[in-house]
Design a protein around this motif. Structure first.
Motif, PDB file in Angstrom:
ATOM      1  N   LYS A 455      42.694  40.315  41.258  1.00 43.18           N
ATOM      2  CA  LYS A 455      43.962  41.220  40.923  1.00 43.18           C
ATOM      3  C   LYS A 455      45.127  41.165  39.719  1.00 43.18           C
ATOM      4  O   LYS A 455      45.971  41.718  39.785  1.00 43.18           O
ATOM      5  CB  LYS A 455      44.266  42.096  41.886  1.00 43.18           C
ATOM      6  CG  LYS A 455      43.045  42.845  42.534  1.00 43.18           C
ATOM      7  CD  LYS A 455      42.929  43.643  41.888  1.00 43.18           C
ATOM      8  CE  LYS A 455      41.776  44.202  42.789  1.00 43.18           C
ATOM      9  NZ  LYS A 455      40.777  45.421  41.564  1.00 43.18           N
ATOM     10  N   GLY A 540      43.141  46.052  32.341  1.00 39.34           N
ATOM     11  CA  GLY A 540      44.300  46.090  33.766  1.00 39.34           C
ATOM     12  C   GLY A 540      44.801  46.202  34.248  1.00 39.34           C
ATOM     13  O   GLY A 540      44.944  46.713  34.223  1.00 39.34           O
ATOM     14  N   VAL A 543      46.636  49.861  32.957  1.00 38.98           N
ATOM     15  CA  VAL A 543      47.003  50.387  34.093  1.00 38.98           C
ATOM     16  C   VAL A 543      47.624  49.831  35.618  1.00 38.98           C
ATOM     17  O   VAL A 543      47.041  50.588  36.122  1.00 38.98           O
ATOM     18  CB  VAL A 543      45.347  51.180  34.196  1.00 38.98           C
ATOM     19  CG1 VAL A 543      44.275  51.805  33.406  1.00 38.98           C
ATOM     20  CG2 VAL A 543      44.263  50.639  34.903  1.00 38.98           C
ATOM     21  N   GLU A 544      47.577  49.207  35.520  1.00 35.68           N
ATOM     22  CA  GLU A 544      48.618  47.995  36.422  1.00 35.68           C
ATOM     23  C   GLU A 544      47.763  47.985  37.502  1.00 35.68           C
ATOM     24  O   GLU A 544      48.154  48.087  38.272  1.00 35.68           O
ATOM     25  CB  GLU A 544      49.707  48.938  36.849  1.00 35.68           C
ATOM     26  CG  GLU A 544      50.677  49.497  35.535  1.00 35.68           C
ATOM     27  CD  GLU A 544      52.050  50.270  36.236  1.00 35.68           C
ATOM     28  OE1 GLU A 544      52.905  49.594  36.437  1.00 35.68           O
ATOM     29  OE2 GLU A 544      52.133  51.361  35.767  1.00 35.68           O
ATOM     30  N   GLU A 545      46.040  47.728  37.812  1.00 33.19           N
ATOM     31  CA  GLU A 545      45.888  46.780  38.565  1.00 33.19           C
ATOM     32  C   GLU A 545      45.713  45.564  38.539  1.00 33.19           C
ATOM     33  O   GLU A 545      45.300  45.254  38.998  1.00 33.19           O
ATOM     34  CB  GLU A 545      44.389  47.198  37.940  1.00 33.19           C
ATOM     35  CG  GLU A 545      42.999  47.027  38.564  1.00 33.19           C
ATOM     36  CD  GLU A 545      43.473  47.184  40.467  1.00 33.19           C
ATOM     37  OE1 GLU A 545      42.199  47.415  40.993  1.00 33.19           O
ATOM     38  OE2 GLU A 545      44.127  48.110  40.002  1.00 33.19           O
ATOM     39  N   LYS A 771      48.639  55.259  47.296  1.00 30.66           N
ATOM     40  CA  LYS A 771      47.677  54.969  46.476  1.00 30.66           C
ATOM     41  C   LYS A 771      46.037  55.893  47.584  1.00 30.66           C
ATOM     42  O   LYS A 771      44.729  54.707  46.979  1.00 30.66           O
ATOM     43  CB  LYS A 771      47.511  53.780  46.475  1.00 30.66           C
ATOM     44  CG  LYS A 771      48.860  52.939  45.495  1.00 30.66           C
ATOM     45  CD  LYS A 771      48.249  50.884  45.199  1.00 30.66           C
ATOM     46  CE  LYS A 771      49.686  50.453  44.733  1.00 30.66           C
ATOM     47  NZ  LYS A 771      49.505  49.711  44.650  1.00 30.66           N
ATOM     48  N   ARG A 817      43.637  54.640  37.481  1.00 26.25           N
ATOM     49  CA  ARG A 817      43.026  53.923  37.871  1.00 26.25           C
ATOM     50  C   ARG A 817      41.529  54.394  39.012  1.00 26.25           C
ATOM     51  O   ARG A 817      40.878  53.814  38.144  1.00 26.25           O
ATOM     52  CB  ARG A 817      44.256  53.112  38.819  1.00 26.25           C
ATOM     53  CG  ARG A 817      44.505  51.538  38.251  1.00 26.25           C
ATOM     54  CD  ARG A 817      45.263  50.270  39.580  1.00 26.25           C
ATOM     55  NE  ARG A 817      45.800  51.512  40.541  1.00 26.25           N
ATOM     56  CZ  ARG A 817      47.183  51.809  40.450  1.00 26.25           C
ATOM     57  NH1 ARG A 817      47.945  51.257  39.445  1.00 26.25           N
ATOM     58  NH2 ARG A 817      47.669  52.149  41.783  1.00 26.25           N
ATOM     59  N   THR A 820      40.109  55.893  35.407  1.00 20.55           N
ATOM     60  CA  THR A 820      38.834  54.643  34.530  1.00 20.55           C
ATOM     61  C   THR A 820      38.017  53.426  35.362  1.00 20.55           C
ATOM     62  O   THR A 820      37.303  53.146  34.183  1.00 20.55           O
ATOM     63  CB  THR A 820      40.634  53.693  34.504  1.00 20.55           C
ATOM     64  OG1 THR A 820      41.824  54.097  33.463  1.00 20.55           O
ATOM     65  CG2 THR A 820      39.858  52.685  33.432  1.00 20.55           C
ATOM     66  N   TYR A 821      37.913  53.549  36.486  1.00 23.06           N
ATOM     67  CA  TYR A 821      37.196  52.648  36.533  1.00 23.06           C
ATOM     68  C   TYR A 821      36.184  53.080  37.811  1.00 23.06           C
ATOM     69  O   TYR A 821      35.661  52.602  38.485  1.00 23.06           O
ATOM     70  CB  TYR A 821      37.847  51.362  37.697  1.00 23.06           C
ATOM     71  CG  TYR A 821      38.595  50.559  37.195  1.00 23.06           C
ATOM     72  CD1 TYR A 821      38.190  49.470  36.094  1.00 23.06           C
ATOM     73  CD2 TYR A 821      39.904  50.600  37.206  1.00 23.06           C
ATOM     74  CE1 TYR A 821      39.375  48.716  35.143  1.00 23.06           C
ATOM     75  CE2 TYR A 821      40.935  49.492  36.648  1.00 23.06           C
ATOM     76  CZ  TYR A 821      40.157  48.357  35.901  1.00 23.06           C
ATOM     77  OH  TYR A 821      40.971  47.561  34.849  1.00 23.06           O
TER      78      TYR A 821
END
Length: 871
Positions: A455, A540, A543-545, A771, A817, A820-821
């Motif tokens: 990450k 990444g 999306v602030e991952e 989250k 996130r 997206t993932y």
């Protein structure tokens, strides 16, 4: 005479077996009545006759002041005192219930307090007096009782978050005598925050007794039994009120907490195949005590070694929530065998480990470099531990960070971050640069991000870099890089832009100064190229991952200068990044955040109940209360710390059972799919309370420990690191912010760091919880509100701050996130189609906003199972 002969014949090492304490030989659990008849008399397991003059003379330190009984060791005395306190608690409870019947439900005395009458010497009654928290704080700091007489707890307990009564009430003891770790199902897993809390307590206070307290009718254990019955298709009648709700069952799928408890349910069914549902639940609750003790002894080197050398006794206990009695179960049936399986003092990261959040990974690197630069490194050595080496070779890799560094031989990556094999995914070339097209460096970074779930990506330059120096000299001498022999010119071409910018920025500076500036520009250029040339990195970051952080290593001092993220990160990603702004902007302490008093009527009432109760506590008007019934639905979940010893039920003067109390070190939420985090998710899904309160302490030893780690203190063992990594996120931000304030004295700076770290730690726990899909769905539907509070360590006064000021942005980012993932970490977003951060999610998905809940209404606008409510 026979008992006397046995004691004289037994050595001190085998005393527990001679006295009947070896749990392996105990085939039945003693009831409260049996304990009442036997304890404290000749022949009981703990009693030592002072007239028996043999090789062990009675030590006055181990003498019960009330009865004069002399015990063989301090641990026997402590267990005796706790059992005596429980007997008084049971008597008081019985009289309390009788008075309730006699007085038509009113059991309060003339002064408004519960009539403690027959409770006798139960020291909890004395805690009504204002100021005992101040005494605890003074003793912790070595002021009140003096540094030579610090407060040492008698015992540390692990109990359920819903155990219906605080541990100090159950055992009838002073709040200072016990430390409590509480989590749903009184369970734990290897190297989690529960074991970390226990190890920290052992290191700081060294309590001689650790008690795993199971309780009858435990909810998560009952759920596990129902799950096993259903999975096996057994014809066992399950009470109607114990049936699992469909929505609740959906939330349980994949629950890490349920997985931890299921083995106990299987054991119960195997041992009692023809048992009724109630019998199976009761047995499974007891088996879960043994399972937790087994995990403690086989996962923690500190606990195992302390149990082996006798400085710690690990025992089980069983609390009957109906009668209030505690049955001591003794040591694990296989205790002597378990302590032979000495666990490794550390762990290595393997593929089965959960990915480390970017914020926590960054603090691990920061603290590691501080150890290295202060001469306290060496963590990167595995010391020939065969267990660790086998795990490392066969368990796959799961690095916490990708490091893009220079190939310079003076910049050894693992050493300068004090990290061990398996922790870092290292990519090196001369100049720590990235070619202007897709190549092996980008492909390698993408592999770690998508397959190893890393990450954070750190681009590390260093002082005296030969490649950067050559590029600056090429600018000064106007050298044509295409004429340079071999591939060196191609390499320098990737650095030349940074060199030109540095020379143009400070044209009159020395070459050394220009090289220093060019080194930083080159780091940021590499970050920019990684985002530009990798769709995976771009997505990444957007999306602030994924975090990309710049750093420069000083090869002389060993220290790293942290540059942070790219100053134009939002421009590179084409969107506003609220959480990036939140984390990079100085934090200002405030008296309250949003919706301090709650939005829904249920939340408003719950918070008012807590505020009023705390006022009674602080002013000495709180009531000693009996446990509530099993049918009472909790209205608040409190995530508190195990480092402060006042019972949270007392702190808010609420009936035990009306709130769920989870207590782990630092009030940490933990990592998703681990014990503490899953415990909170289970409690939310099971009881649907309107408020989840994150409660931190104004002066916490874990905050102090985190700050010391950031200053290079020696690294503790893995379980404690799990908690410290969480707390260090907030401590690092506090340290970096306070150190920029040059107007403060050193004392003022330290006080500011503690205050900032405390508040930010509370916020970080809330950020992690938001989250969670389980939490997020209920917050968005209006069923749940997350609130923050801070308890003053000296007075017990609790300040309520409200909801997280960036709550909506956190949930939006989490939803983004997840969408997206949804197909995997290799998913990418088209650059040209994504000018607005949330539009590409689909026209059928309404914008994520909090429901406009009417404070006079007790129900949210929309069911959590439907679409998210919109305004």
């Amino acid at each position: 005479r026979r008992l006397t002969s046995m004691r004289r014949a037994a050595s001190s090492n085998s005393l527990s077996r001679a006295n009947g304490l070896e749990s392996k030989q105990r085939t039945a659990f003693a009831t409260s009545d049996v304990l009442e008849q036997n304890l404290g008399r000749p022949g009981d397991p703990f009693y030592h006759n002072p007239d028996d003059h043999h090789d062990e003379i009675g030590d006055p330190r181990f003498t019960d002041p009330e009865t004069g009984h002399i015990f063989q060791n301090q641990q026997d005395l402590i267990l005796w005192e706790l059992l005596q306190g429980n007997r008084k608690y049971v008597k008081w409870l019985q009289n309390h219930m009788q008075r309730r019947v006699d007085n038509g439900g009113d059991v309060l005395s003339h002064n408004g307090h519960a009539d403690l009458g027959d409770l006798g010497a139960l020291s909890t009654a004395q805690l009504k007096q204002v100021g005992y928290l101040q005494q605890i704080e003074e003793e912790r700091l070595g002021v009140g009782g003096g540094p030579l007489r610090p407060t040492r707890p008698k015992a540390l307990t692990i109990a359920c978050a819903r155990s219906f009564a605080p541990m100090d009430h159950i055992f009838g003891t002073d709040a200072r005598a016990l430390m409590s770790v509480r989590v749903a199902g009184y369970t734990c897993s290897a190297a989690d925050s529960v074991i970390g809390s226990v190890e920290f307590a052992l290191a700081e206070k060294a309590p001689p007794v650790l008690i795993v307290v199971g309780n009858a009718r435990n909810d998560i254990v009952s759920t596990a039994v129902r799950s096993v019955i259903a999975s096996r298709g057994l014809n066992i009648a399950v009470p109607v009120d114990a049936e699992i709700d469909h929505n609740f069952r959906a939330d349980l799928e994949g629950s890490a907490l349920l997985r931890l408890v299921l083995p106990s349910a299987h054991d119960a069914l195997q041992r009692l195949p023809g048992g009724t549902y109630d019998q199976l639940v009761d047995l499974a609750c007891r088996m879960n005590v043994w399972r937790t003790i087994e995990t403690l002894l086989t996962s923690s080197k500190n606990i195992s070694e302390a149990a082996t050398d006798g400085t710690l006794r690990v025992v089980g206990a069983f609390f009957d929530v109906m009668s209030g009695s505690v049955q001591m179960m003794g040591q694990h049936p296989s205790h002597s065998e378990l302590i032979k399986l000495t666990p490794s003092g550390d762990v290595v990261r393997t593929a089965e480990e959960k990915p480390v959040p970017a914020e926590e990974a960054a603090t691990m690197l920061y603290s590691g470099n501080k150890r290295y630069s202060n001469g306290r490194g060496g963590f990167n050595q595995l010391s020939g531990d065969e267990k660790l080496l086998k795990q490392l070779s066969e368990g796959g890799q799961n690095p916490v960070a990708v490091i893009v560094g220079c190939a310079d031989s003076r910049a050894p990556i693992e050493m300068l971050f004090d990290m061990r094999p398996g922790d870092l995914f290292v990519l090196r070339n001369a100049g720590n640069t990235c070619a202007s097209n897709k190549g092996s460096l980008i492909g390698s970074a993408e592999y770690s991000i998508t397959h190893l779930r890393t990450k954070v990506l750190v681009i590390t330059g260093h002082t005296k870099c030969g490649a950067v120096t050559a590029a600056v000299e090429a600018v000064h001498n106007n050298i044509d890089l295409s004429s340079v022999a071999g591939s060196i010119g191609t390499l320098l071409a990737d650095i030349i832009d940074a060199a030109k910018k540095a020379v143009a920025t400070i044209p009159n500076a020395t070459v050394v100064e220009q090289v220093q500036l060019a080194t930083k520009f080159n780091v940021f250029n590499t970050i920019k190229k990684l985002i530009q040339y990798s769709d995976i990195v771009y997505t990444g970051v957007k999306v602030e991952e994924l975090q990309l952080i710049g750093a420069v290593y000083n090869i002389f001092s060993g220290e790293i200068e942290w540059l942070g993220e790219h100053p134009e990160i939002e421009k590179l990603c084409g969107r506003e990044m609220p959480m990036h702004r939140w984390n990079s902007t100085p934090y200002n302490t405030v008296q309250s955040w949003d919706n301090k008093s709650g939005r829904s009527a249920r939340a408003v009432n719950a918070i008012r109940m807590m505020e009023d109760g705390n006022t009674r506590f602080v002013t000495g008007r709180w009531h000693y209360k009996s446990p509530t019934g099993l049918d009472v639905t909790p209205s608040v979940i409190v995530l508190g710390g195990s480092e402060y010893r006042v019972p949270i039920e007392d702190l808010f003067d609420v009936d035990p059972g009306r709130i769920i109390v989870q207590r782990v070190l630092g009030s940490v939420a933990g990592m998703q799919e681990r014990t503490a985090f899953s415990s909170i998710e289970y409690s939310i899904a099971r009881w649907a309370p309107p408020v989840l309160l994150v409660l931190v302490e104004s002066s916490s030893p874990i905050i102090e420990a985190a700050i010391k780690q950031l200053r290079g203190q020696y690294l503790p063992l893995a379980p404690i690191r799990v908690v410290l990594n969480h707390v260090m996120v907030s401590a690092l931000r506090a340290v970096q912010q306070a150190e920029k304030n040059s107007t403060l004295t050193s004392a003022g700076q330290e006080l500011l760091i503690t205050q900032l770290a405390t508040e930010l730690n509370c916020l970080y726990s809330m950020e992690l919880l938001l989250k969670s899909k389980v939490v997020r769905e209920r917050v968005l539907s209006g069923e749940l509100e997350l609130h923050a509070a801070i308890m003053d360590s000296g007075t017990g006064k609790v300040r309520f701050f409200g909801e997280h000021p960036r709550q909506m942005e956190i949930m939006r980012a989490a939803e983004l996130r997840a969408k997206t993932y949804s197909t995997g970490l290799s998913a990418t977003l088209p650059r040209e189609d994504w000018g607005c951060p949330f539009e590409p999610l689909g026209d059928d998905d309404p914008a994520l906003v909090l429901p406009n809940v009417d404070s006079q209404s007790s129900s949210p606008q929309k069911s959590r199972r439907g679409k998210f409510a919109t305004v």
